[in-house]
Design a protein around this motif. Structure first.
Motif, PDB file in Angstrom:
ATOM      1  N   SER A 193       0.872  -1.111  -0.136  1.00 19.64           N
ATOM      2  CA  SER A 193       0.060   0.053  -0.059  1.00 19.64           C
ATOM      3  C   SER A 193       0.793   1.025  -0.080  1.00 19.64           C
ATOM      4  N   ASN A 194       2.087   1.167   0.544  1.00 15.54           N
ATOM      5  CA  ASN A 194       3.051   2.530   0.473  1.00 15.54           C
ATOM      6  C   ASN A 194       3.734   2.496  -0.892  1.00 15.54           C
ATOM      7  N   HIS A 195       3.396   1.860  -1.903  1.00 18.15           N
ATOM      8  CA  HIS A 195       3.988   1.747  -3.284  1.00 18.15           C
ATOM      9  C   HIS A 195       5.313   1.080  -3.308  1.00 18.15           C
ATOM     10  N   GLN A 196       5.858   0.399  -2.321  1.00 20.08           N
ATOM     11  CA  GLN A 196       6.795  -0.359  -2.299  1.00 20.08           C
ATOM     12  C   GLN A 196       6.447  -1.704  -2.888  1.00 20.08           C
ATOM     13  N   VAL A 197       7.418  -2.298  -3.840  1.00 23.57           N
ATOM     14  CA  VAL A 197       7.207  -3.531  -4.498  1.00 23.57           C
ATOM     15  C   VAL A 197       8.040  -4.711  -3.453  1.00 23.57           C
ATOM     16  N   ILE A 198       7.443  -5.614  -3.109  1.00 23.98           N
ATOM     17  CA  ILE A 198       8.246  -6.824  -2.430  1.00 23.98           C
ATOM     18  C   ILE A 198       8.363  -7.642  -3.555  1.00 23.98           C
ATOM     19  N   ASP A 199       9.779  -8.024  -3.723  1.00 22.92           N
ATOM     20  CA  ASP A 199       9.877  -9.196  -4.776  1.00 22.92           C
ATOM     21  C   ASP A 199      11.156  -9.920  -4.226  1.00 22.92           C
ATOM     22  N   VAL A 200      10.722 -11.032  -3.665  1.00 21.62           N
ATOM     23  CA  VAL A 200      11.614 -11.995  -2.994  1.00 21.62           C
ATOM     24  C   VAL A 200      11.510 -13.428  -3.536  1.00 21.62           C
ATOM     25  N   THR A 201      12.558 -13.960  -3.559  1.00 14.87           N
ATOM     26  CA  THR A 201      12.232 -15.574  -3.530  1.00 14.87           C
ATOM     27  C   THR A 201      12.533 -16.308  -2.175  1.00 14.87           C
ATOM     28  N   CYS A 202      11.519 -16.798  -1.953  1.00 13.52           N
ATOM     29  CA  CYS A 202      11.303 -17.612  -0.798  1.00 13.52           C
ATOM     30  C   CYS A 202      12.190 -19.193  -0.973  1.00 13.52           C
ATOM     31  N   LYS A 203      13.450 -19.248  -0.602  1.00  7.71           N
ATOM     32  CA  LYS A 203      14.256 -20.386  -0.877  1.00  7.71           C
ATOM     33  C   LYS A 203      14.283 -21.223   0.315  1.00  7.71           C
ATOM     34  N   GLY A 204      14.232 -22.519   0.265  1.00  8.18           N
ATOM     35  CA  GLY A 204      14.538 -23.449   1.559  1.00  8.18           C
ATOM     36  C   GLY A 204      13.231 -23.029   2.551  1.00  8.18           C
TER      37      GLY A 204
END
Length: 211
Positions: free
Chosen positions: A48-59
């Motif tokens: 909602s704060n315009h931040q984009v979360i882009d992560v790979t969840c490994k393991g």
């Protein structure tokens, strides 16, 4: 990032992993005895704060919720030790019935978490999810009213968590009411969860740089 998902049996751990992967939640509960590995997956969400979360969840590892699994050598500690974030999933009933008080199941898990924290990654974070709030409200538009109604219980839980986890309470990033079942409630809640966790990550990074 690596995440671990722990919590009592039938609290919604499998459903949380399914939602993170944008899959439908399992209709039938199945127990995950000794650490079930989940294939790496990507989470890309605009907050909602315009931040984009882009992560790979490994393991990513999911494990059964019985106390036997928690305390076994290949149990919860083995699951959590390499995680960047540990999500602890409990239910609205656990909150309402104050199962976080001394001697009760949630409190026992918090006691376990304290003993585990020195063995986790430096800077690993803990976030608590209170699942199944769809049993209390019909729509995500009632979310704020429910949070206000449960303010006393949530405050008591927060105080207990901080007291129990001391001197590691700074690793705790908060508690979020959530529903894995109701997609609208989940969407609203996961925004709060990721905002809390990622702002805590940035604080940790800042602290490390200044040390």
């Amino acid at each position: 990032k690596k995440i671990a998902v722990i919590g009592p049996t039938a609290s919604g751990k499998d459903s949380f992993l399914a939602r993170l992967q944008n899959r439908e939640i399992p209709q039938v509960h199945s127990n995950s005895p000794m650490g079930e590995k989940v294939k790496s997956f990507r989470v890309k969400l605009a907050l909602s704060n315009h931040q984009v979360i882009d992560v790979t969840c490994k393991g990513v590892i999911n494990i059964g919720g019985e106390t036997d699994y928690r305390d076994a050598p290949a149990g919860w500690l083995a699951v959590c030790k390499d995680a960047d974030v540990v999500f602890y999933v409990m239910t609205i009933q656990d909150l309402s019935y104050k199962r976080f008080l001394n001697g009760r199941r949630i409190r026992q898990d918090l006691d376990w978490l304290l003993t585990a924290l020195p063995h986790l990654k430096r800077g690993a974070l803990i976030h608590i999810l209170v699942n199944k709030i769809d049993e209390e409200i019909e729509s995500h538009t009632d979310y704020r009213a429910l949070a206000e109604e449960l303010a006393k219980e949530l405050s008591a839980l927060e105080e207990t968590v901080k007291n129990v986890l001391h001197p590691y309470e700074a690793r705790y990033t908060g508690t979020t009411l959530i529903s894995m079942k109701n997609k609208q409630i989940y969407t609203r809640a996961i925004n709060n969860v990721l905002l809390s966790v990622y702002s805590a990550f940035h604080e940790t990074v800042k602290r490390k740089k200044s040390e």
